[in-house]
Design a protein around this motif. Structure first.
Motif, PDB file in Angstrom:
ATOM      1  N   ALA A   1       1.632  14.551 -11.736  1.00 26.74           N
ATOM      2  CA  ALA A   1       2.365  13.544 -12.513  1.00 26.74           C
ATOM      3  C   ALA A   1       3.594  13.003 -11.764  1.00 26.74           C
ATOM      4  N   PRO A   2       4.400  13.851 -11.101  1.00 25.97           N
ATOM      5  CA  PRO A   2       5.552  13.303 -10.365  1.00 25.97           C
ATOM      6  C   PRO A   2       5.142  12.342  -9.238  1.00 25.97           C
ATOM      7  N   TYR A   3       4.036  12.629  -8.580  1.00 27.23           N
ATOM      8  CA  TYR A   3       3.554  11.751  -7.508  1.00 27.23           C
ATOM      9  C   TYR A   3       3.043  10.430  -8.079  1.00 27.23           C
ATOM     10  N   VAL A   4       2.363  10.509  -9.193  1.00 27.46           N
ATOM     11  CA  VAL A   4       1.877   9.293  -9.858  1.00 27.46           C
ATOM     12  C   VAL A   4       3.055   8.430 -10.296  1.00 27.46           C
ATOM     13  N   ALA A   5       4.130   9.068 -10.763  1.00 32.70           N
ATOM     14  CA  ALA A   5       5.333   8.321 -11.163  1.00 32.70           C
ATOM     15  C   ALA A   5       5.945   7.607  -9.954  1.00 32.70           C
ATOM     16  N   LYS A   6       5.961   8.267  -8.795  1.00 31.04           N
ATOM     17  CA  LYS A   6       6.483   7.646  -7.570  1.00 31.04           C
ATOM     18  C   LYS A   6       5.624   6.451  -7.154  1.00 31.04           C
TER      19      LYS A   6
ATOM     20  N   VAL B   1       0.837  -1.201   0.000  1.00 28.41           N
ATOM     21  CA  VAL B   1       0.000   0.000   0.000  1.00 28.41           C
ATOM     22  C   VAL B   1       0.870   1.249   0.000  1.00 28.41           C
ATOM     23  N   TYR B   2       0.490   2.202  -0.835  1.00 30.35           N
ATOM     24  CA  TYR B   2       1.143   3.509  -0.882  1.00 30.35           C
ATOM     25  C   TYR B   2       0.205   4.507  -0.191  1.00 30.35           C
TER      26      TYR B   2
ATOM     27  N   GLU C   1       5.446   3.093   0.927  1.00 28.50           N
ATOM     28  CA  GLU C   1       5.936   4.477   0.934  1.00 28.50           C
ATOM     29  C   GLU C   1       4.836   5.398   1.455  1.00 28.50           C
ATOM     30  N   LYS C   2       5.262   6.489   2.092  1.00 24.25           N
ATOM     31  CA  LYS C   2       4.323   7.476   2.628  1.00 24.25           C
ATOM     32  C   LYS C   2       4.704   8.848   2.081  1.00 24.25           C
TER      33      LYS C   2
ATOM     34  N   ASN D   1      -9.272  19.862  -4.956  1.00 22.37           N
ATOM     35  CA  ASN D   1      -8.401  19.828  -6.135  1.00 22.37           C
ATOM     36  C   ASN D   1      -7.322  18.764  -6.044  1.00 22.37           C
ATOM     37  N   ASP D   2      -6.853  18.459  -4.832  1.00 22.37           N
ATOM     38  CA  ASP D   2      -5.770  17.485  -4.695  1.00 22.37           C
ATOM     39  C   ASP D   2      -6.195  16.091  -5.132  1.00 22.37           C
ATOM     40  N   LEU D   3      -7.460  15.752  -4.962  1.00 26.45           N
ATOM     41  CA  LEU D   3      -7.929  14.452  -5.451  1.00 26.45           C
ATOM     42  C   LEU D   3      -8.329  14.538  -6.915  1.00 26.45           C
ATOM     43  N   LEU D   4      -8.976  15.624  -7.290  1.00 23.09           N
ATOM     44  CA  LEU D   4      -9.358  15.814  -8.692  1.00 23.09           C
ATOM     45  C   LEU D   4      -8.137  15.730  -9.617  1.00 23.09           C
ATOM     46  N   LEU D   5      -7.066  16.453  -9.254  1.00 24.57           N
ATOM     47  CA  LEU D   5      -5.872  16.485 -10.108  1.00 24.57           C
ATOM     48  C   LEU D   5      -5.097  15.166 -10.053  1.00 24.57           C
ATOM     49  N   MET D   6      -5.164  14.470  -8.913  1.00 23.76           N
ATOM     50  CA  MET D   6      -4.505  13.170  -8.836  1.00 23.76           C
ATOM     51  C   MET D   6      -5.222  12.147  -9.726  1.00 23.76           C
ATOM     52  N   MET D   7      -6.543  12.217  -9.765  1.00 26.07           N
ATOM     53  CA  MET D   7      -7.308  11.333 -10.662  1.00 26.07           C
ATOM     54  C   MET D   7      -6.978  11.637 -12.126  1.00 26.07           C
ATOM     55  N   LYS D   8      -6.866  12.915 -12.428  1.00 30.81           N
ATOM     56  CA  LYS D   8      -6.545  13.323 -13.797  1.00 30.81           C
ATOM     57  C   LYS D   8      -5.163  12.824 -14.194  1.00 30.81           C
ATOM     58  N   ALA D   9      -4.189  12.952 -13.288  1.00 34.72           N
ATOM     59  CA  ALA D   9      -2.820  12.505 -13.576  1.00 34.72           C
ATOM     60  C   ALA D   9      -2.724  10.991 -13.666  1.00 34.72           C
ATOM     61  N   SER D  10      -3.491  10.279 -12.841  1.00 39.13           N
ATOM     62  CA  SER D  10      -3.444   8.811 -12.881  1.00 39.13           C
ATOM     63  C   SER D  10      -4.025   8.295 -14.193  1.00 39.13           C
ATOM     64  N   LYS D  11      -5.047   8.989 -14.699  1.00 38.29           N
ATOM     65  CA  LYS D  11      -5.618   8.612 -15.997  1.00 38.29           C
ATOM     66  C   LYS D  11      -4.606   8.851 -17.118  1.00 38.29           C
ATOM     67  N   ALA D  12      -3.956  10.019 -17.084  1.00 42.18           N
ATOM     68  CA  ALA D  12      -2.988  10.359 -18.133  1.00 42.18           C
ATOM     69  C   ALA D  12      -1.828   9.372 -18.171  1.00 42.18           C
ATOM     70  N   ALA D  13      -1.436   8.871 -17.000  1.00 38.93           N
ATOM     71  CA  ALA D  13      -0.302   7.948 -16.929  1.00 38.93           C
ATOM     72  C   ALA D  13      -0.713   6.491 -17.090  1.00 38.93           C
ATOM     73  N   GLY D  14      -2.015   6.227 -17.105  1.00 37.60           N
ATOM     74  CA  GLY D  14      -2.482   4.842 -17.172  1.00 37.60           C
ATOM     75  C   GLY D  14      -2.046   4.045 -15.951  1.00 37.60           C
ATOM     76  N   LEU D  15      -2.090   4.664 -14.783  1.00 35.85           N
ATOM     77  CA  LEU D  15      -1.610   4.038 -13.542  1.00 35.85           C
ATOM     78  C   LEU D  15      -2.430   2.802 -13.209  1.00 35.85           C
ATOM     79  N   LYS D  16      -1.755   1.676 -13.027  1.00 37.63           N
ATOM     80  CA  LYS D  16      -2.430   0.392 -12.790  1.00 37.63           C
ATOM     81  C   LYS D  16      -2.399   0.022 -11.308  1.00 37.63           C
ATOM     82  N   VAL D  17      -3.052   0.818 -10.507  1.00 38.87           N
ATOM     83  CA  VAL D  17      -3.214   0.473  -9.095  1.00 38.87           C
ATOM     84  C   VAL D  17      -4.664   0.774  -8.706  1.00 38.87           C
ATOM     85  N   ARG D  18      -5.090   0.176  -7.588  1.00 36.77           N
ATOM     86  CA  ARG D  18      -6.403   0.514  -7.039  1.00 36.77           C
ATOM     87  C   ARG D  18      -6.255   1.674  -6.070  1.00 36.77           C
ATOM     88  N   PHE D  19      -7.274   2.498  -6.002  1.00 37.60           N
ATOM     89  CA  PHE D  19      -7.319   3.566  -5.016  1.00 37.60           C
ATOM     90  C   PHE D  19      -8.372   3.241  -3.959  1.00 37.60           C
TER      91      PHE D  19
END
Length: 414
Positions: free
Chosen positions: A218-223, A175-176, A205-206, A239-257
């Motif tokens: 994007a840098p956080y999603v990469a981490k 878990v991150y 990681e925390k 905004n912190d969740l809205l933008l994180m969702m947007k960045a995870s979509k752009a990166a195709g992040l394969k994790v569950r939230f």
């Protein structure tokens, strides 16, 4: 005979004047003290909509002491300093009940200001109705007689989220933790660590980051991607969740939230199908609430113009508990005794569509049912005008969701 009539008039007329004055006593004033402008306004406007709904419902049932309850609105401009200034304005306007939910930092300021105001102004007390500021300290070391929380906290939210995700084998073993760097986010990080044993996972990681200042996640999603995590658990909102969702979509992040606020308007639209399989812990899910839930949604939509989302149901339920306590508080010389109201709030109960909620007198923390839901295409109610919605996974009764009161709360009653 005439002298008797004159004397009678002299006695009766002041009595009638006194009764008229009592009937015309100042009405109860409730203030919404929220962020109503700026980048976090969507959160504050949601709280305001729910308070308006509940106050309208209270007034439709007769108000208090035969008069409509007045609702005043103050824009705290998104920060503790603004909230402090607006609380002073509300006090000067004769407000007896202040309602706020967006941001524990603001909630911490309000509860301290209310405490000090009440010490300095006996007989003119204010009660703080907290419908969303979930930092543990507010019902811990900062608990006070005039503060009541009608929302969850990091420990109950994370406990339910972890149990439900583990039960459906969606948690994984890595878990991150990513959260905002203030009281609420720090509480979430501790809760994520505290639940690792029960969840059977390792916190790989925390991350704590600035609150609502980051424009590119994007840098956080990469981490997160580099960490090898199966799941991200976060208490982020606005905004912190809205933008994180947007960045995870752009990166195709394969994790569950696993989240607390994924049902905030815009998150599913931002994430798209990338959100499928993500989880949220909620106070209300209409699909899990059956016929009573459907009636609540229909009534809320008819009166507010939109269905209840995110924090709106818990706010409406909390204000219904306040309305119940008001009805049980008799006027004193035609006015509201705020201390008597607070004592009645300590025994407030409400049968919500999700089950019974009640106020715990020991720390003024509501005990409320919770539901963990997953983003899915076959959810009955859709979000953000998409084909996706929140499908219930597990419902927890108030007793199942609860954690003990904190020893740090030393409640002092007048």
């Amino acid at each position: 005979m005439n002298a008797v009539r004159i004397a009678t008039r002299v006695v009766v007329m002041p009595l009638l004047a006194l009764l008229a004055t009592a009937a015309q006593a100042a009405p109860v004033k409730i203030a919404v003290l929220e962020t109503l402008s700026g980048p976090q306004a969507s959160t504050g406007l949601a709280y305001r909509a729910a308070v308006r709904y509940a106050v309208d419902k209270l007034n439709a049932s007769g108000g208090w002491n035969g008069q409509p309850v007045q609702l005043l609105e103050y824009d705290n401009q998104g920060g503790p300093a603004g909230a402090s200034d607006k609380l002073k304005a509300a006090a000067a306007d004769g407000v007896q009940i202040v309602v706020q939910g967006g941001s524990s930092a603001i909630g911490g300021q309000i509860t301290e200001d209310v405490r000090k105001h009440n010490l300095r102004n006996p007989g003119k007390e204010i009660v703080y109705i907290n419908v969303g500021a979930e930092a543990l300290e507010l019902t811990g070391e900062k608990c006070n007689f005039h503060h009541f929380r009608f929302a969850g906290n990091a420990q109950v939210r994370t406990k339910a989220l972890v149990q439900a995700m583990k039960q459906v084998q969606a948690l994984g073993t890595k878990v991150y933790s990513i959260n905002q760097n203030y009281s609420w986010g720090q509480d979430m990080e501790r809760a994520i660590v505290d639940n690792a044993g029960a969840g059977g996972y390792q916190v790989v990681e925390k991350t704590l980051h600035d609150v609502n200042k980051i424009q590119d996640f994007a840098p956080y999603v990469a981490k997160i991607s580099a960490s090898g995590a199966d799941t991200v658990i976060t208490g982020n909102w606005s905004n912190d969740l809205l933008l994180m969702m947007k960045a995870s979509k752009a990166a195709g992040l394969k994790v569950r939230f696993g989240t607390v606020y994924l049902d905030q308007v815009g998150n599913i639209a931002n994430a798209g199908e990338q959100a499928i399989g993500h989880f949220v812990v909620q106070a209300f899910n209409p699909e899990a609430a059956g016929a009573e839930g459907e009636r609540f949604v229909a009534d809320y939509k008819a009166k507010s113009g939109h269905p209840p989302v995110a924090t709106e149901p818990q706010t409406a339920f909390g204000l219904e508990m306040v309305a119940d306590a008001l009805k049980r508080t008799k006027p004193v010389d035609g006015a509201l005794d705020v201390n008597a109201l607070a004592r009645n709030l300590e025994t407030a109960k409400l049968k919500t569509p999700m089950g019974e909620a009640s106020m715990r007198a020991a720390d003024h923390q509501v005990l409320l049912p919770l539901v963990v839901s997953v983003v899915a295409k076959d959810a009955r109610y859709k979000a953000d005008d998409t084909a996706l919605g929140f499908k219930p996974v597990k419902v927890f009764t108030a007793e199942e969701a609860a954690v003990p009161a904190q020893a740090a709360c030393k409640m002092q009653r007048p």
